[in-house]
Design a protein around this motif. Structure first.
Motif, PDB file in Angstrom:
ATOM      1  N   MET A 291       0.813  -1.223   0.000  1.00  0.00           N
ATOM      2  CA  MET A 291       0.000   0.000   0.000  1.00  0.00           C
ATOM      3  C   MET A 291       0.845   1.271   0.000  1.00  0.00           C
ATOM      4  O   MET A 291       0.307   2.355  -0.176  1.00  0.00           O
ATOM      5  CB  MET A 291      -0.890   0.054   1.249  1.00  0.00           C
ATOM      6  N   ALA A 292       2.146   1.113   0.230  1.00  0.00           N
ATOM      7  CA  ALA A 292       2.986   2.298   0.433  1.00  0.00           C
ATOM      8  C   ALA A 292       2.840   3.275  -0.732  1.00  0.00           C
ATOM      9  O   ALA A 292       3.023   2.915  -1.892  1.00  0.00           O
ATOM     10  CB  ALA A 292       4.446   1.873   0.581  1.00  0.00           C
ATOM     11  N   GLY A 293       2.494   4.496  -0.390  1.00  0.00           N
ATOM     12  CA  GLY A 293       2.429   5.553  -1.388  1.00  0.00           C
ATOM     13  C   GLY A 293       1.253   5.470  -2.338  1.00  0.00           C
ATOM     14  O   GLY A 293       1.261   6.090  -3.397  1.00  0.00           O
TER      15      GLY A 293
ATOM     16  N   ALA B 251      -5.422   7.127  -0.641  1.00  0.00           N
ATOM     17  CA  ALA B 251      -6.609   6.484  -0.068  1.00  0.00           C
ATOM     18  C   ALA B 251      -7.356   5.632  -1.091  1.00  0.00           C
ATOM     19  O   ALA B 251      -7.684   4.474  -0.832  1.00  0.00           O
ATOM     20  CB  ALA B 251      -7.535   7.563   0.490  1.00  0.00           C
ATOM     21  N   GLU B 252      -7.563   6.200  -2.270  1.00  0.00           N
ATOM     22  CA  GLU B 252      -8.342   5.530  -3.304  1.00  0.00           C
ATOM     23  C   GLU B 252      -7.658   4.222  -3.727  1.00  0.00           C
ATOM     24  O   GLU B 252      -8.265   3.156  -3.760  1.00  0.00           O
ATOM     25  CB  GLU B 252      -8.449   6.491  -4.502  1.00  0.00           C
ATOM     26  N   GLY B 253      -6.357   4.351  -3.997  1.00  0.00           N
ATOM     27  CA  GLY B 253      -5.581   3.205  -4.442  1.00  0.00           C
ATOM     28  C   GLY B 253      -5.522   2.119  -3.392  1.00  0.00           C
ATOM     29  O   GLY B 253      -5.681   0.930  -3.713  1.00  0.00           O
ATOM     30  N   SER B 254      -5.318   2.482  -2.132  1.00  0.00           N
ATOM     31  CA  SER B 254      -5.219   1.405  -1.145  1.00  0.00           C
ATOM     32  C   SER B 254      -6.563   0.741  -0.927  1.00  0.00           C
ATOM     33  O   SER B 254      -6.617  -0.440  -0.657  1.00  0.00           O
ATOM     34  CB  SER B 254      -4.593   1.803   0.182  1.00  0.00           C
ATOM     35  N   LYS B 255      -7.629   1.488  -1.120  1.00  0.00           N
ATOM     36  CA  LYS B 255      -8.955   0.876  -0.985  1.00  0.00           C
ATOM     37  C   LYS B 255      -9.161  -0.182  -2.074  1.00  0.00           C
ATOM     38  O   LYS B 255      -9.610  -1.300  -1.804  1.00  0.00           O
ATOM     39  CB  LYS B 255     -10.031   1.958  -1.102  1.00  0.00           C
TER      40      LYS B 255
ATOM     41  N   ILE C 144      -1.567 -14.845   2.097  1.00  0.00           N
ATOM     42  CA  ILE C 144      -0.667 -13.693   1.948  1.00  0.00           C
ATOM     43  C   ILE C 144      -0.016 -13.369   3.292  1.00  0.00           C
ATOM     44  O   ILE C 144      -0.713 -13.214   4.296  1.00  0.00           O
ATOM     45  CB  ILE C 144      -1.453 -12.451   1.472  1.00  0.00           C
ATOM     46  N   LEU C 145       1.291 -13.289   3.275  1.00  0.00           N
ATOM     47  CA  LEU C 145       1.991 -12.722   4.425  1.00  0.00           C
ATOM     48  C   LEU C 145       2.223 -11.256   4.085  1.00  0.00           C
ATOM     49  O   LEU C 145       2.954 -10.929   3.151  1.00  0.00           O
ATOM     50  CB  LEU C 145       3.321 -13.442   4.671  1.00  0.00           C
ATOM     51  N   LEU C 146       1.552 -10.416   4.829  1.00  0.00           N
ATOM     52  CA  LEU C 146       1.479  -9.011   4.449  1.00  0.00           C
ATOM     53  C   LEU C 146       2.238  -8.158   5.444  1.00  0.00           C
ATOM     54  O   LEU C 146       1.898  -8.119   6.630  1.00  0.00           O
ATOM     55  CB  LEU C 146      -0.008  -8.597   4.426  1.00  0.00           C
ATOM     56  N   VAL C 147       3.267  -7.488   4.971  1.00  0.00           N
ATOM     57  CA  VAL C 147       3.966  -6.525   5.812  1.00  0.00           C
ATOM     58  C   VAL C 147       3.436  -5.163   5.428  1.00  0.00           C
ATOM     59  O   VAL C 147       3.495  -4.795   4.254  1.00  0.00           O
ATOM     60  CB  VAL C 147       5.481  -6.587   5.577  1.00  0.00           C
ATOM     61  N   GLU C 148       2.857  -4.443   6.359  1.00  0.00           N
ATOM     62  CA  GLU C 148       2.179  -3.218   5.956  1.00  0.00           C
ATOM     63  C   GLU C 148       2.195  -2.202   7.082  1.00  0.00           C
ATOM     64  O   GLU C 148       2.070  -2.552   8.262  1.00  0.00           O
ATOM     65  CB  GLU C 148       0.745  -3.579   5.558  1.00  0.00           C
ATOM     66  N   HIS C 149       2.341  -0.935   6.689  1.00  0.00           N
ATOM     67  CA  HIS C 149       2.296   0.146   7.670  1.00  0.00           C
ATOM     68  C   HIS C 149       0.905   0.747   7.786  1.00  0.00           C
ATOM     69  O   HIS C 149       0.567   1.353   8.788  1.00  0.00           O
ATOM     70  CB  HIS C 149       3.283   1.261   7.276  1.00  0.00           C
ATOM     71  N   ASP C 150       0.132   0.584   6.735  1.00  0.00           N
ATOM     72  CA  ASP C 150      -1.197   1.184   6.699  1.00  0.00           C
ATOM     73  C   ASP C 150      -2.127   0.395   7.635  1.00  0.00           C
ATOM     74  O   ASP C 150      -2.598  -0.684   7.308  1.00  0.00           O
ATOM     75  CB  ASP C 150      -1.709   1.141   5.240  1.00  0.00           C
ATOM     76  N   MET C 151      -2.363   0.944   8.825  1.00  0.00           N
ATOM     77  CA  MET C 151      -3.104   0.198   9.844  1.00  0.00           C
ATOM     78  C   MET C 151      -4.547  -0.038   9.456  1.00  0.00           C
ATOM     79  O   MET C 151      -5.131  -1.066   9.780  1.00  0.00           O
ATOM     80  CB  MET C 151      -3.043   0.951  11.179  1.00  0.00           C
ATOM     81  N   ASP C 152      -5.145   0.940   8.734  1.00  0.00           N
ATOM     82  CA  ASP C 152      -6.529   0.742   8.298  1.00  0.00           C
ATOM     83  C   ASP C 152      -6.617  -0.497   7.432  1.00  0.00           C
ATOM     84  O   ASP C 152      -7.493  -1.340   7.588  1.00  0.00           O
ATOM     85  CB  ASP C 152      -7.007   1.959   7.484  1.00  0.00           C
ATOM     86  N   ALA C 153      -5.667  -0.615   6.494  1.00  0.00           N
ATOM     87  CA  ALA C 153      -5.661  -1.766   5.598  1.00  0.00           C
ATOM     88  C   ALA C 153      -5.431  -3.050   6.386  1.00  0.00           C
ATOM     89  O   ALA C 153      -6.104  -4.057   6.167  1.00  0.00           O
ATOM     90  CB  ALA C 153      -4.575  -1.591   4.540  1.00  0.00           C
TER      91      ALA C 153
END
Lengths: 327, 252
Positions: free
Chosen positions: B176-178, B181-185, B200-209
């Motif tokens: 999701m980096a960068g 909002a629209e794109g990560s949705k 999926i093993l997902l490493v992510e900073h976007d907490m909402d996602a």
């Protein structure tokens, strides 16, 4: 601006027409120059596969050029003196048949490239350049210090080797033969560039991490490219020796490696026809500027500097519309 | 009990005195999205490299479909079916979008040493490549130079290339980096669909996602997993709050 494919056609056609015109004007020396361009271009096409397509900056391709040359020299000198290369455990005799010499030159070069590649492809960047250069110098000094085949003085072959159905001593016939070989190799390499292998090789060049992540063993891909590249340069070496009817350790020297690299840079890195344009410009400069000044390489240096600074696509890049360099 | 697709067991990796992985154990079960979160410098990248290849653990093992892969190279793991996307897009920028995808197919099918057939005209490859591009919404950009893509489109292409491998598990490093909002949705919706195909093993900073997607979350701090659990469990875990989330964010 021309399309690159059209420009390529023009370059190849010019290379064919110049010696034909020279023949009509009875200028055999021009034919010899064109033959030299053809053979050196072939060596460049070989290096360009590794350097341009694969991003492997080999400063050791003189190894394969020299091995091709010495394959010719050794086989032909034994044929000349009617002494076998070896008698035990099995008999190997010399030959003056070009097709046999070519096969030997290609096989020997490929084997050497396998060995050099296995060791040098563990490194990359500057280290790869240095390792290949070091291997080149090893071969150079070996050739100098091996008296059986002329040592520092090299080997003179009195009669040009034979090709069935041709009189290779007639300049235009020998040119035609070299030209045909060049065309065949160009066809082969263009197929290669468009194949899955070509895509994997440029992929490994542009983004090695990506290529590995999709399951490509990039070291193996590079090794195979290096070996094929060496085979082509080796074939050019055999032809070059036949053109001069002389081989010497100079063929192994790093100057030779640098020279082949200059053809590529002048013509356009990773462009299939780049080495032809590059070799042509080099030979023309050497001949005409060389007559005008002993220090003609100063001018070559200036031109090279200009190309590197302002026209990185080389001649082909400068004269044609931008197409993908890996096409 | 079902077997995990990917299983990390007691992995240790130290760089000098720094313990980047300090006894990490982690499972990726079929059909799940397992999110790995943790502050910067927690050792996420080091762990990913040990799973995907490139770094060998000092101690401990990584199993993929029951087979130990700790000593395998990156390309061997890829061939086994580990599909990876990168935090910073790793694409051949000089290639067209389509060429990047076909490169993936060449790797997947092991057809690297085909020297004569023109690969960009192979109908079997092209069909699969266009299909993958369509799934990520890049079907109109097949002939675009990758360097000309926007940041978000490059992320989509990363996923498309990973899809060509028909992976048995995905390893996604901050997809999701960068993205905005629209794109990560959009990507969130897509990943939710994708997990049915492969976990999926997902490493992510976007907490909402992460909270929207993850079936399970593991929290990595200073090379140790301090908690693993459902979204609700992780939100409620006091240690996690203290180490990473911060009380305000959780209450908000």
């Amino acid at each position: 601006m021309l399309r690159e494919t059209h420009l390529n056609g023009i370059i190849l056609l010019a290379l064919l027409i110049v010696p034909l015109v020279a023949l009509a004007l009875n200028e055999p020396f021009i034919i010899t120059l064109a033959t030299k361009v053809t053979i050196l271009a072939l060596a460049g096409v070989g290096l360009n596969l590794a350097l341009g397509q694969g991003g492997l900056i080999s400063f050791g391709h003189a190894i394969f050029f020299g091995l091709g040359g010495y394959s010719m020299g050794i086989l032909a000198s034994h044929a000349q003196s009617f002494t076998p290369l070896m008698e035990a455990p099995f008999l190997i005799e010399g030959t003056n048949l070009m097709p046999v010499i070519w096969i030997v030159a290609i096989v020997v070069s490929c084997l050497a490239a396998l060995l050099v590649g296995l060791l040098s492809l563990r490194t990359s960047g500057v280290y790869f350049i240095m390792v290949t250069l070091a291997f080149g110098q090893m071969f150079y000094y070996f050739a100098i210090s091996w008296p059986a085949y002329g040592g520092e003085d090299g080997l003179v072959i009195f009669v040009r080797n034979e090709f069935p159905g041709l009189n290779t001593l007639v300049p235009i016939q020998f040119f035609g033969l070299c030209f045909a070989v060049l065309c065949a190799v160009l066809f082969f390499v263009s197929k290669l560039n468009k194949s899955a292998f070509g895509l994997a090789l440029s992929g490994a060049h542009f983004n090695p991490e990506r290529a590995e992540t999709v399951g490509i063993d990039i070291t193996r891909v590079r090794l195979v490219a290096f070996v094929i590249s060496a085979g082509i340069t080796g074939l050019a070496g055999a032809l070059f020796a036949d053109l001069n009817r002389f081989v010497s350790p100079t063929m192994f020297s790093w100057h030779t490696s640098g020279q082949i690299m200059i053809f590529i840079i002048l013509g356009g890195v990773a462009r299939l026809y780049g080495p032809i344009a590059g070799a042509a410009v080099y030979i023309i400069l050497e001949h005409y500027l060389g007559a005008f000044s002993e220090y003609w390489q100063i001018y070559l240096g200036l031109i090279l500097l200009f190309v590197v600074l302002f026209a990185q696509g080389g001649l082909i890049g400068g004269l044609s519309k931008r197409e993908a360099a890996h096409d | 009990m079902t077997e995990p697709i990917l299983s990390v067991r007691d992995v240790h990796k130290a760089f000098g005195a720094l313990k980047a992985s300090d006894g990490i154990s982690l499972d990726l079960m079929p059909g799940e999205i397992h999110a790995l979160i943790g502050p910067n410098g927690a050792g996420k990248s080091t762990l990913i490299k040990q799973i995907a290849g490139g770094l060998t653990p000092d101690r401990g093992t990584v199993h993929f479909e029951g087979r130990e892969i700790s000593g395998d190279t990156v390309y061997e793991r890829a061939r086994l079916g580990l599909g990876r996307t990168f935090q910073i897009s790793a694409l051949a920028m000089q290639f067209t979008v389509l060429e990047n995808v076909v490169l993936g197919l060449v790797g997947e099918s092991g057809s690297v040493f085909r020297f004569f057939r023109p690969v960009m005209k192979d109908p079997a490859y092209l069909e699969r490549a266009h299909h993958a591009l369509k799934r990520v919404g890049l079907q109109d950009h097949a002939q675009t130079k990758t360097a000309e893509l926007s940041h978000g489109q490059r992320r989509q292409l990363e996923v498309a290339v990973a899809l060509t491998l028909e992976p048995k598990a995905f390893l996604m490093d901050e997809p999701m980096a960068g993205l905005g909002a629209e794109g990560s949705k959009a990507l969130t919706g897509f990943l939710r669909e994708l997990k049915a195909e492969a976990p999926i093993l997902l490493v992510e900073h976007d907490m909402d996602a992460v909270f929207a997607l993850a079936d399970r979350i593991s929290v990595l701090v200073y090379g140790k997993i301090i908690a693993t659990g459902s979204v609700a469990e992780i939100r409620a875990n006091p240690e996690v709050r203290a180490a990473y989330l911060g009380d305000e964010e959780v209450e908000a």
